[in-house]
Write an enzyme that holds these catalytic residues in place. Structure first.
Site, short mmCIF file in Angstrom:
data_model
loop_
_atom_site.label_atom_id
_atom_site.label_comp_id
_atom_site.label_asym_id
_atom_site.label_seq_id
_atom_site.Cartn_x
_atom_site.Cartn_y
_atom_site.Cartn_z
N PRO A 87 0.82 -1.22 0.00
CA PRO A 87 0.00 0.00 0.00
C PRO A 87 0.85 1.26 0.00
O PRO A 87 1.86 1.35 0.70
CB PRO A 87 -0.81 -0.14 1.28
CG PRO A 87 -0.96 -1.62 1.45
CD PRO A 87 0.35 -2.20 0.99
N CYS A 88 0.40 2.23 -0.80
CA CYS A 88 1.23 3.40 -1.09
C CYS A 88 0.87 4.61 -0.25
O CYS A 88 1.31 5.72 -0.54
CB CYS A 88 1.09 3.76 -2.56
SG CYS A 88 -0.62 4.07 -3.07
N THR A 89 0.06 4.45 0.79
CA THR A 89 -0.43 5.59 1.56
C THR A 89 0.66 6.58 1.97
O THR A 89 0.49 7.79 1.83
CB THR A 89 -1.14 5.08 2.84
OG1 THR A 89 -2.10 4.10 2.46
CG2 THR A 89 -1.84 6.22 3.56
N PHE A 91 3.39 7.46 0.65
CA PHE A 91 4.19 8.09 -0.39
C PHE A 91 3.36 8.65 -1.54
O PHE A 91 3.91 9.20 -2.48
CB PHE A 91 5.19 7.09 -0.95
CG PHE A 91 5.86 6.28 0.12
CD1 PHE A 91 6.73 6.88 1.01
CD2 PHE A 91 5.58 4.93 0.26
CE1 PHE A 91 7.33 6.13 2.01
CE2 PHE A 91 6.18 4.18 1.26
CZ PHE A 91 7.05 4.79 2.14
N SER A 92 2.03 8.49 -1.46
CA SER A 92 1.20 8.94 -2.58
C SER A 92 1.26 10.45 -2.71
O SER A 92 1.27 11.18 -1.73
CB SER A 92 -0.25 8.49 -2.40
OG SER A 92 -0.82 9.08 -1.26
#
Length: 354
Positions: A87-89, A91-92
């Site tokens: 999950p990219c939370t 670094f999004s």
């Protein structure tokens, strides 16, 4: 029983975009870890070659031995391919307005380490790690996280190549840049990224193979017959503004700088996807997992995209079934890797194995 096509283990599987690409490239997905119930059921519905039900647990609480066992691998056997997109939370790009994310304090960042832990312990013949391209940004959150990730891949005994790929450059009707890290054990051929098959304008510059134009949203949706959806109506304070916005434009249509006689917004006062409308003559902009009530891209018919349309813009097959509520389906699609892009990436990985 091991697969003759090559055993693949999938982490953070989501709806299975990477997994579908792996199967289209000639691998068999035999085990998957996905804690979201709807996404896990989507995987089970669409991937009949899974050796066991999807492991619906937090990967931080899931031993690598359990994953190998779920894939049907006996002690001493190793998978051919490990795929996953943690999950990219943290670094999004859309989350950088939060100070605690810019400072690298998001606990989800540890999920990158869960991937490298399984990499180190399962010893696959090759791996594919996908993430948001903002992980490559030089800031307090991304730079240390990327440096640690690459160090752990090296310490696990793997060489690698990393590159940001735009899905539109590979035939997907969506401009969706993603980071792909491809690797193999040291001393073995290191996979390389595929060459672009399509090209065109993206963020004021040309990308990809400009001799073959990007696939447009209009081309992707051509001939698709869909039923209306209750959730497609855009209401609220700003929904009524959508019909006057030209295809390909957004809220900036209602600014003085664009010549609107009764401007409603200041220039660049909103996020770029606010009231953003698809242009049928261009690829879709990036489709998000959790868009706000006025966040596009919206259809040029002044409504939200229907599920069947979103699947086309991601390159999922029409027959692919997604489980869950409309918001759950949106999240599954918005978090996924376009299968066509995944197929082309993993086909190159397969070449290195051969």
């Amino acid at each position: 029983m091991a697969s003759s096509k090559g055993v693949t283990i999938s982490l953070f599987s989501g709806a299975g975009g990477l997994d579908l690409g792996a199967e289209q490239a000639g691998f068999d997905v035999r085990a998957a870890v996905e804690r979201d119930r709807d996404a896990a059921l989507t995987m089970e519905k669409n991937f009949p070659k899974l050796a066991s039900p999807v492991i619906q647990k937090d990967i931080l609480d899931t031993p690598t031995s359990d994953i190998l066992r779920a894939a049907g691998l006996r002690k001493g056997q190793r998978p051919d391919l490990l795929v996953g997109g943690p999950p990219c939370t943290p670094f999004s790009k859309s989350g950088f307005w939060l100070e605690w994310k810019r400072s690298g304090l998001d606990p989800d960042a540890s999920l990158l380490q869960a991937y490298t832990r399984v990499l180190s312990e399962s010893r696959p013949r090759a791996f594919v790690l996908e993430n948001v391209y903002a992980l490559t940004y030089n800031n307090r959150a991304s730079r240390p996280a990327l440096e640690r990730l690459l160090r752990e891949i090296d310490e696990a005994g793997y060489d690698f190549n990393l590159k940001v790929l735009n899905a539109a450059d590979y035939g997907v009707a969506q401009a969706r840049p993603r980071l792909f890290i491809l690797g193999a054990p040291k001393g073995k051929p290191t996979p390389v990224h595929p060459e672009p098959t399509h090209g065109g304008k993206w963020e004021r510059r040309s990308t990809g193979n400009v001799e073959r134009p990007h696939v447009t949203a209009g081309e992707a949706l051509d001939g698709l017959v869909t039923d209306s959806e209750r959730e497609e109506v855009v209401g609220g304070q700003y929904g009524k503004l959508l019909p006057d916005i030209p295809p390909g434009s957004n809220y900036l249509h209602y600014t003085a700088q664009r010549g609107h006689p009764e401007p409603l917004f200041e220039w660049r006062s909103r996020y770029w996807s606010f009231l953003l409308k698809l242009d049928p003559n261009k690829p879709s902009p990036t489709i998000q997992a959790q868009p706000g009530p006025n966040v596009g891209p919206f259809h040029w018919d002044n409504r939200r995209l229907r599920v069947a349309e979103a699947k086309r813009l991601f390159s999922f097959p029409d027959e692919f079934e997604l489980v869950g509520s409309r918001s759950s389906v949106q999240a599954q699609l918005g978090n996924s890797v376009p299968p066509l892009l995944a197929e082309k990436v993993i086909a190159e990985v397969k070449k290195s194995l051969n």
